[in-house]
Write a protein that holds these residues in place. Structure first.
Motif, short mmCIF file in Angstrom:
data_model
loop_
_atom_site.label_atom_id
_atom_site.label_comp_id
_atom_site.label_asym_id
_atom_site.label_seq_id
_atom_site.Cartn_x
_atom_site.Cartn_y
_atom_site.Cartn_z
N SER A 100 30.37 44.63 31.98
CA SER A 100 30.68 42.84 31.70
C SER A 100 30.19 42.70 31.89
CB SER A 100 31.79 42.68 32.69
OG SER A 100 32.52 41.64 31.89
N ASP A 101 29.39 41.71 31.27
CA ASP A 101 27.76 40.56 31.75
C ASP A 101 28.63 38.96 31.98
OD1 ASP A 101 25.64 40.30 31.50
OD2 ASP A 101 26.01 38.07 30.77
N LYS A 102 30.01 39.07 32.35
CA LYS A 102 30.11 37.88 32.07
C LYS A 102 31.15 38.25 33.62
CE LYS A 102 29.45 35.03 28.63
NZ LYS A 102 28.21 36.64 28.13
N GLY B 79 39.54 55.31 35.81
CA GLY B 79 40.49 54.29 34.85
C GLY B 79 40.51 53.07 34.92
N LEU B 80 39.40 52.64 35.78
CA LEU B 80 39.41 51.17 35.71
C LEU B 80 38.61 50.75 34.44
CD1 LEU B 80 39.24 48.25 37.72
CD2 LEU B 80 37.64 49.15 38.47
N THR B 81 39.02 49.06 34.25
CA THR B 81 38.41 48.97 33.44
C THR B 81 38.65 47.55 33.39
OG1 THR B 81 40.28 47.76 31.71
CG2 THR B 81 39.89 50.07 31.52
N LYS B 82 37.18 46.93 32.29
CA LYS B 82 36.82 45.59 32.88
C LYS B 82 37.98 44.40 32.54
CE LYS B 82 34.82 44.12 29.02
NZ LYS B 82 33.57 43.70 27.99
N ALA B 83 39.07 44.60 31.34
CA ALA B 83 40.03 43.76 31.70
C ALA B 83 40.65 44.49 32.64
CB ALA B 83 40.90 44.17 30.11
N GLY B 84 40.79 45.16 33.76
CA GLY B 84 41.88 45.41 34.73
C GLY B 84 41.09 44.46 36.25
N ALA B 85 39.86 44.66 35.47
CA ALA B 85 39.43 44.00 36.85
C ALA B 85 39.30 42.47 37.37
CB ALA B 85 37.93 44.79 36.96
N TYR B 86 39.42 42.06 35.45
CA TYR B 86 39.70 40.42 35.20
C TYR B 86 40.67 40.17 35.84
CZ TYR B 86 35.37 39.78 32.69
OH TYR B 86 33.79 39.05 32.32
N ALA B 87 41.67 41.03 35.35
CA ALA B 87 43.03 40.84 35.72
C ALA B 87 43.55 40.64 36.44
CB ALA B 87 44.74 41.38 35.20
#
Length: 516
Positions: free
Chosen positions: A123-125, A441-449
């Protein structure tokens, strides 16, 4: 020759600050000029310096000034709230997080947390979201030290300038003391970078641990007015009000609130300045000494402070109304009350050592994050020379010092309460670092959330608490850190389960298959 009260303490404090300046300037002579050396001391820190720098940076004014004041207000249970659990949780984080992050940092050239997360989650952002949150949480941490340093110097120098500073009883006003401490820390961080910070932290950790023990014995041997220290200890212990001895006498401390305090020390797992210190280690085995000795060091520092604070609540010590109203002033008042001018000056220097040993790491860390994760990453790696990167880091450090100092002038808050809020915010981010290291299983969207939920809840609860003005604020009889931690964990897990995982290449990079 006789001096005005407070002059001797002021001279000793000035000499101590001058020594720190000299140490910082000397470390600059070993500075290679590279950004890697300025931010990570070229990965050259051995086990002893690593232990002392890590311990020094986690023991801020919160541990000395804050714990003494909180014990005065709430009783000896303060030790159980944080000190006992911190000893175990901190070492656990060094072992399960620090060593693994150090190995990734050395292997892939990371300098900051954001670099690791950006790479791990593709995730660059992510840096744009995490940068303001990390800096926003570090600033209250910095405020703790800046506010406490001014209070300590004002109390220690009381009577030195009766004609100039009448409002403080002749003591150097807090705003001047804070300004001088900020200037000293800024100078040795500016010139010495991480190497200067590690050396200064080591020196200051030795100073505040030794003088902390001396402070305890000086107060303990004089507080009851008896010749024997054991008689004084007995009288002091008997003088502590019952509601300061047992939890049952404190209506604001339920079982649930007490138990949920243990989540607060998880914050060390997400401290950005601690991440940077971990990466300075020369090799993984350097962590062994920190893992073993850290809990013992916490006991040596916290136990005397908590006892002294509880004694101040007893009948043996008569406190002036301004001191009684300001919990941050309890420790410097006791030092001035029970020690002579010379010894008192040294003891106050020890208190300042504890405060500054964490300020420097945080200032350097914030400058490093801004330079690496914002300027260099989004501006282009080849756009800046190594020399320009160091200059940018230094300029941002100056800006953060100025902002922190300005905020410290706005209002008074109990150091302990403000510290707990700061640590709670970092604790709410703990699931992210744990999952990044141990869950494929950790995802980019999960991290943002997870990050957005943690920070959103923190802002809401912080506002509800009158911006740390209410020290007894709770959520369903729990510390706010508990729902924050639960919310960020649920957001991380639920969103990760329904969103795309990182590529197989990235997962192999961070979870390589074991050799058969």
């Amino acid at each position: 020759m006789t001096f005005e009260p407070g002059i001797t303490q002021l001279v000793i404090i000035s000499i101590y600050l001058a020594l720190l300046l000299g140490l910082g300037l000397f470390s600059n002579r070993l500075f290679s000029g590279s950004s890697k050396d300025y931010m990570l001391a070229s990965h050259s820190i051995g086990p002893f310096l690593l232990l002392m720098s890590i311990f020094g940076t986690t023991m801020t004014a919160f541990a000395l000034v804050g714990s003494t004041g909180e014990s005065f207000k709430e009783g000896v249970g303060v030790y159980g709230l944080l000190a006992s659990s911190s000893g175990i949780v901190h070492s656990m984080c060094f072992f399960i997080l620090g060593v693994k992050l150090w190995s990734f940092g050395r292997k892939y050239g990371y300098t900051t947390q954001i670099e690791f997360f950006r790479d791990r989650l593709e995730s660059d952002k992510l840096g744009i979201v995490m940068f303001p949150i990390l800096v926003g949480l570090v600033i209250p941490y910095l405020l703790i030290g800046v506010m406490a340093s001014g209070t300590v110097i004002a109390a220690a120098t009381k009577g030195a300038f009766p004609d100039f500073f009448t409002a403080t009883g002749g003591g150097v006003p807090g705003w001047i003391g804070s300004l001088v401490v900020c200037g000293v820390v800024l100078t040795y961080v500016f010139f010495g970078g991480m190497r200067g910070t590690a050396w200064a932290n080591t020196f200051q950790t030795i100073v505040f641990m030794v003088l902390g023990v001396v402070t305890f014995f000086v107060i303990a041997s004089r507080i009851g007015g008896q010749d024997s220290i054991w008689e004084n200890l007995k009288l002091a212990s008997e003088s502590i009000p019952r509601d300061k001895l047992v939890r049952a006498g404190n209506p604001s401390m339920s079982y649930l609130r007490f138990a949920t305090y243990m989540f607060v020390p998880l914050s060390v797992g997400m401290f950005p300045h601690l991440f940077q210190h971990w990466l300075t280690a020369r090799k993984a085995s350097n962590f062994k000494l920190a893992v073993v000795a850290h809990p013992l060091f916490i006991m040596i520092v916290w136990a005397p402070c908590v006892l002294v604070g509880a004694w101040a609540a007893g009948s043996l010590v008569e406190l002036p109304p301004p001191v009684k109203a300001n919990a941050n002033a309890i420790l410097p008042f006791l030092v001035a009350r029970f020690s002579g001018d010379v010894l008192g000056g040294f003891l106050i220097a020890g208190v300042l050592a504890a405060i500054m040993s964490s300020l420097d790491s945080q200032f350097l860390c914030v400058g490093t994050i801004f330079t690496n994760d914002i300027v260099v990453h989004y501006g282009g790696k080849n756009r800046f020379s190594d020399k320009q990167i160091v200059i940018i880091a230094r300029l941002f450090i100056i800006l953060i010092v100025a902002i922190t100092y300005g905020l410290s002038l706005l209002d008074y808050r109990r150091v302990f309460t403000l510290g707990v809020w700061c640590f709670s915010g970092f604790s709410a981010l703990f699931p992210l670092i744990l999952a990044a290291l141990y869950w494929k299983g950790l995802t980019k969207a999960g991290a943002y959330a997870s990050v957005i939920t943690a920070f959103g809840l923190w802002c809401y609860f912080f506002y509800q608490s009158d911006f740390a003005g209410n020290p007894h604020y709770n959520v369903l009889d729990m510390m706010p850190v508990a729902p924050m931690l639960l919310g960020s964990t649920l957001a991380l897990v639920l969103v990760s389960l329904v969103t795309p995982k990182p590529s197989e290449e990235t997962l192999q990079k961070f979870f390589p298959a074991k050799d058969s």
